[in-house]
Design a protein around this motif. Structure first.
Motif, mmCIF file in Angstrom:
data_model
loop_
_atom_site.group_PDB
_atom_site.id
_atom_site.type_symbol
_atom_site.label_atom_id
_atom_site.label_comp_id
_atom_site.label_asym_id
_atom_site.label_seq_id
_atom_site.Cartn_x
_atom_site.Cartn_y
_atom_site.Cartn_z
ATOM 1 N N GLU A 29 57.502 -46.387 100.727
ATOM 2 C CA GLU A 29 56.581 -46.276 99.599
ATOM 3 C C GLU A 29 57.247 -46.728 98.301
ATOM 4 O O GLU A 29 58.381 -46.356 97.996
ATOM 5 C CB GLU A 29 56.110 -44.830 99.447
ATOM 6 N N GLY A 30 56.537 -47.570 97.557
ATOM 7 C CA GLY A 30 57.028 -48.055 96.279
ATOM 8 C C GLY A 30 57.956 -49.253 96.355
ATOM 9 O O GLY A 30 58.334 -49.817 95.336
ATOM 10 N N GLN A 31 58.358 -49.658 97.558
ATOM 11 C CA GLN A 31 59.255 -50.803 97.733
ATOM 12 C C GLN A 31 58.433 -52.090 97.779
ATOM 13 O O GLN A 31 57.340 -52.118 98.317
ATOM 14 C CB GLN A 31 60.061 -50.663 99.020
ATOM 15 N N PRO A 32 58.964 -53.188 97.237
ATOM 16 C CA PRO A 32 58.211 -54.448 97.261
ATOM 17 C C PRO A 32 58.233 -55.096 98.641
ATOM 18 O O PRO A 32 59.202 -54.982 99.387
ATOM 19 C CB PRO A 32 58.953 -55.325 96.254
ATOM 20 N N LEU A 33 57.136 -55.747 98.980
ATOM 21 C CA LEU A 33 57.046 -56.618 100.145
ATOM 22 C C LEU A 33 56.541 -57.962 99.646
ATOM 23 O O LEU A 33 55.818 -58.030 98.649
ATOM 24 C CB LEU A 33 56.078 -56.057 101.192
ATOM 25 N N PHE A 34 56.897 -59.023 100.333
ATOM 26 C CA PHE A 34 56.522 -60.368 99.910
ATOM 27 C C PHE A 34 55.660 -61.013 100.984
ATOM 28 O O PHE A 34 56.021 -61.027 102.155
ATOM 29 C CB PHE A 34 57.775 -61.199 99.642
ATOM 30 N N LEU A 35 54.505 -61.528 100.575
ATOM 31 C CA LEU A 35 53.592 -62.241 101.460
ATOM 32 C C LEU A 35 53.877 -63.725 101.276
ATOM 33 O O LEU A 35 53.705 -64.271 100.187
ATOM 34 C CB LEU A 35 52.142 -61.917 101.104
ATOM 35 N N LEU A 44 53.607 -64.503 106.386
ATOM 36 C CA LEU A 44 54.710 -63.630 106.770
ATOM 37 C C LEU A 44 54.802 -62.507 105.753
ATOM 38 O O LEU A 44 54.608 -62.737 104.556
ATOM 39 C CB LEU A 44 56.037 -64.388 106.773
ATOM 40 N N ILE A 45 55.088 -61.302 106.221
ATOM 41 C CA ILE A 45 55.371 -60.183 105.333
ATOM 42 C C ILE A 45 56.852 -59.877 105.491
ATOM 43 O O ILE A 45 57.328 -59.680 106.604
ATOM 44 C CB ILE A 45 54.536 -58.936 105.688
ATOM 45 N N ALA A 78 61.134 -60.239 109.184
ATOM 46 C CA ALA A 78 59.844 -60.708 108.686
ATOM 47 C C ALA A 78 58.801 -60.531 109.783
ATOM 48 O O ALA A 78 59.069 -60.733 110.955
ATOM 49 C CB ALA A 78 59.930 -62.178 108.267
ATOM 50 N N THR A 79 57.613 -60.158 109.410
ATOM 51 C CA THR A 79 56.531 -59.950 110.357
ATOM 52 C C THR A 79 55.499 -61.036 110.147
ATOM 53 O O THR A 79 55.014 -61.220 109.046
ATOM 54 C CB THR A 79 55.903 -58.556 110.148
ATOM 55 N N HIS A 80 55.153 -61.765 111.200
ATOM 56 C CA HIS A 80 54.236 -62.882 111.107
ATOM 57 C C HIS A 80 52.805 -62.402 111.297
ATOM 58 O O HIS A 80 52.509 -61.612 112.169
ATOM 59 C CB HIS A 80 54.573 -63.922 112.181
ATOM 60 N N ILE A 81 51.898 -62.897 110.446
ATOM 61 C CA ILE A 81 50.476 -62.564 110.538
ATOM 62 C C ILE A 81 49.711 -63.871 110.617
ATOM 63 O O ILE A 81 49.870 -64.737 109.769
ATOM 64 C CB ILE A 81 49.990 -61.775 109.315
#
Length: 84
Positions: A29-35, A44-45, A78-81
């Protein structure tokens, strides 16, 4: 593959990430993620800012293709979407 649902969050829309994905991304929670948009039209996330990597290891015309590829590749976390 993990199916995510878009939900209303106040006046915005959001996606709730399951705990297993949060753990795999080493985030919270509160941490940045990059799309990050991928060339195949998917996304990718990642918890890693790709612009930091580019600033650290700028591409060089003299570097070998293997080194250039490894520098710009995303971490395994990284998680691929895919876009449907």
């Amino acid at each position: 593959m993990v199916e995510l649902k878009v939900r209303k969050c106040g006046n915005s829309l959001g996606v709730v990430l399951p705990k297993e994905i949060i753990n795999r991304l080493h985030t919270g929670e509160g941490q940045p993620l990059f799309l990050i948009e991928s060339p195949d039209g998917g996304c990718l996330i990642s918890p890693y800012d790709p612009s930091l990597e580019e600033r650290r290891w700028p591409r060089s015309k003299t570097s070998s293709p293997v080194i250039a590829t490894r520098r710009t590749s995303l971490p395994n976390e990284a998680t691929h979407i895919n876009h449907a």
